[in-house]
Write an enzyme that holds these catalytic residues in place. Structure first.
Site, short mmCIF file in Angstrom:
data_model
loop_
_atom_site.label_atom_id
_atom_site.label_comp_id
_atom_site.label_asym_id
_atom_site.label_seq_id
_atom_site.Cartn_x
_atom_site.Cartn_y
_atom_site.Cartn_z
N GLU A 1 47.07 64.26 61.65
CA GLU A 1 45.61 64.11 61.54
C GLU A 1 44.88 64.62 62.78
OE1 GLU A 1 45.03 59.98 60.36
OE2 GLU A 1 45.32 60.55 58.27
N GLU B 1 50.34 61.81 52.83
CA GLU B 1 50.02 60.38 52.92
C GLU B 1 49.08 60.05 51.78
OE1 GLU B 1 48.51 58.63 56.53
OE2 GLU B 1 49.76 59.93 57.76
C1 BG6 Z 1 46.53 57.64 58.47
C2 BG6 Z 1 47.54 57.64 59.56
O1 BG6 Z 1 45.29 57.74 59.04
O2 BG6 Z 1 46.34 56.51 57.71
C3 BG6 Z 1 48.58 56.55 59.47
O3 BG6 Z 1 48.17 58.89 59.71
C4 BG6 Z 1 47.92 55.29 58.98
O4 BG6 Z 1 49.20 56.44 60.70
C5 BG6 Z 1 47.34 55.53 57.60
O5 BG6 Z 1 48.76 54.18 58.98
C6 BG6 Z 1 46.71 54.32 56.94
O6 BG6 Z 1 45.77 53.75 57.77
P1 BG6 Z 1 45.85 52.23 58.18
O7 BG6 Z 1 44.78 52.05 59.17
O8 BG6 Z 1 45.63 51.46 56.94
O9 BG6 Z 1 47.20 52.02 58.74
#
Ligand code: BG6
Length: 490
Positions: free
Chosen positions: A198, A388
């Site tokens: 990111e 993701e």
């Molecule tokens: C992304 C990141 O922004 O979102 C992860 O690459 C992160 O590291 C994921 O865990 C989900 O966000 P959060 O804040 O719910 O963990």
């Protein structure tokens, strides 16, 4: 369903959110080791001793540490990433469970301070190298392809605390030394690499926390330039190390809609997309800064002449594929009095009345995934991976130990359908790694109770629990999805 035969299915995690063992194996400190948990209302903070030796804190990832700050671990506080879910000692069991679900790909990151504890050492830490070799070998045993993020929110703390972080150009050499070390070390075990997780996140944070006088947007652009040079150099080195390597960029999904058909809303959304989302990938995929850079830099008074040498590096170091995270979409409008401001961590803009929202204020918008996949592919024409995607939710353990996470299954099913539609539209989508296959420490809030996994981990927000792994209902569901190559979603 139309997923290609060789489509890669799997899950994604990051070292600092799963590994734990923060003071084992010769590992140096990362900023997350000094970061407390937050919540949906409260930002995570980094703790340090100020110039006078007093307790002090700054907002994690959003605020720079002040001059004279000394990162410090306070004994009476709980720092969730230090132990995380102890993947460091449980990786065999966890990978076995991933294999049982049928993963053909596992996205993970290498912790920079495990390889170069302070980032500045001459020689890498052998114990760190050995650990990841064992992990990659374990994956190989099950024919799981690793997809490795070289840097996922995991700088050695020394770099942030003593060297000024990425705004300092010297970090480029430290990073390229590190990336070269791991690419050489694992040249026969890893094929797919991502340089930075990111990479646009600082820009997004600036957007969200633009009010913070401790956040310097000018520096954020400079830091990003340095990261993009480091990334391009890594791509160039990768080709020498192993011509079969594929190196990609990783961008935080930021899908921004105009709330209404007011042309001013359309322009606003377009502008937000440029400044938060398109900007770094335009450089990393196309090899040169986009035309709207001038506007963005002038806005913050940044006068920055890019050298011919840097221009050439960017041109030569274009990535092979595009990857991004996708959780939700945003809506914006100029008519703020007619809209409701979104709440929740990392939510921005206004509430979109067509969408529902998670407990953390993140919208659920599978159509947004199809939309952005088409936009990305139109613009870049390179293979794409969704690396993701998932739902952070509270899970309830029933008396018999089962966890019925139908909400997670519904969320993922809808997003898989959206990917299928995008493939039908013609997008060259080659992989999907859900976030996250196993419960882990939330990056945004540091909570354990914001659970993403198909695998439950017995650990609470204060660090209590046995760390025992158990399968949620979604475990068998995802296994079926993979076995049927996305055909069977029920
Ligand atoms: C992304 C990141 O922004 O979102 C992860 O690459 C992160 O590291 C994921 O865990 C989900 O966000 P959060 O804040 O719910 O963990």
């Amino acid at each position: 369903m139309t997923f290609p035969k060789n489509f890669l299915w799997g899950g994604a995690t990051a070292a600092n959110q799963v590994e734990g063992a923060y003071d084992e194996g010769g590992r140096g400190r990362a900023l997350t080791d000094y970061t407390l948990a937050g919540s949906v209302e409260k930002s995570r903070v980094v703790t340090f001793l100020d110039e006078n030796g007093n307790y002090a804190e700054s907002i994690h990832m959003a605020e720079k540490l002040p001059k004279g700050a000394k990162l410090h671990i306070f004994e009476d506080k709980y720092y969730p990433n230090q132990k995380a879910i102890d993947f460091y000692h449980n990786y065999k069991e966890d990978i076995k469970l991933f294999a049982e679900m049928g993963f053909s790909i596992y996205r993970m990151s290498i912790s920079w301070p495990r390889i170069y504890p302070n980032g500045i050492e001459e020689k890498p830490n052998q114990e760190g190298l050995d650990f990841y070799r064992k992990v990659f070998e374990e994956l190989k045993k099950y024919n799981i392809e690793p997809l490795v993020t070289i840097s996922h929110y995991d700088n050695p703390a020394y770099i942030d605390n003593n060297l000024g972080g990425w705004a300092n150009r010297e970090i480029i050499d430290l990073y390229t030394k590190y990336s070269k070390t791991v690419m050489e070390e694992y040249r026969d075990l890893v094929k797919y690499w991502l340089t930075f997780n990111e990479i646009n996140v600082e820009l997004m944070i600036a957007e969200l926390l633009g009010h913070s006088d401790k956040f310097d947007r000018k520096k954020a652009y400079q830091a990003l330039h340095n990261q993009m040079i480091a990334s391009a150099k890594t791509v160039i080195n990768a080709r020498d190390i192993n011509p079969d390597f594929k190196v990609g960029c990783m961008i935080a999904g930021f899908v921004c809609y105009p709330l209404t058909s007011d042309p001013k809303d359309i322009l606003l959304a377009q502008d937000k997309m440029q400044r938060n989302f398109w900007y770094p990938a335009d450089v990393m995929v196309r090899g040169a800064y986009p035309y709207y850079t001038k506007k963005l830099w002038e806005e913050v008074g940044l006068e920055f002449a890019i050298s011919e040498e840097d221009k050439n590096i960017l041109k030569e170091g274009k990535v092979d594929y595009y990857t991004f995270s996708y959780y939700s979409s945003q809506a914006v409008t100029v008519n703020l009095d007619e809209a409701e401001i979104s709440k929740g961590n990392f939510a921005s803009g206004v509430v979109n009345p067509y969408l529902t929202y998670s407990d953390w204020g993140w919208s659920k918008d599978p159509d947004g995934l199809r939309y952005i996949l088409n936009e990305i592919y139109t613009r870049y024409q390179v293979p794409v991976m969704v690396v993701e995607n998932g739902l952070g939710a509270y899970d309830k353990v029933e008396d018999d130990g089962s966890i019925i996470d139908d909400y997670r299954i519904d969320y993922m099913k809808d997003h898989i359908v959206a990917m299928d539609q995008a493939i039908k539209d013609g997008v060259d989508l080659i992989a999907y790694t859900s976030w996250a296959p196993i419960d882990l420490i939330s990056a945004g809030t540091g909570q354990m109770s914001k659970r993403y996994g198909f695998i439950y981990v017995d650990l609470d927000d204060e660090g209590n629990g046995t760390l025992k792994r158990s399968k949620k209902k979604s475990f068998d569901w995802y296994k079926k999805v993979i076995a049927s190559n996305g055909e069977d979603l029920d």
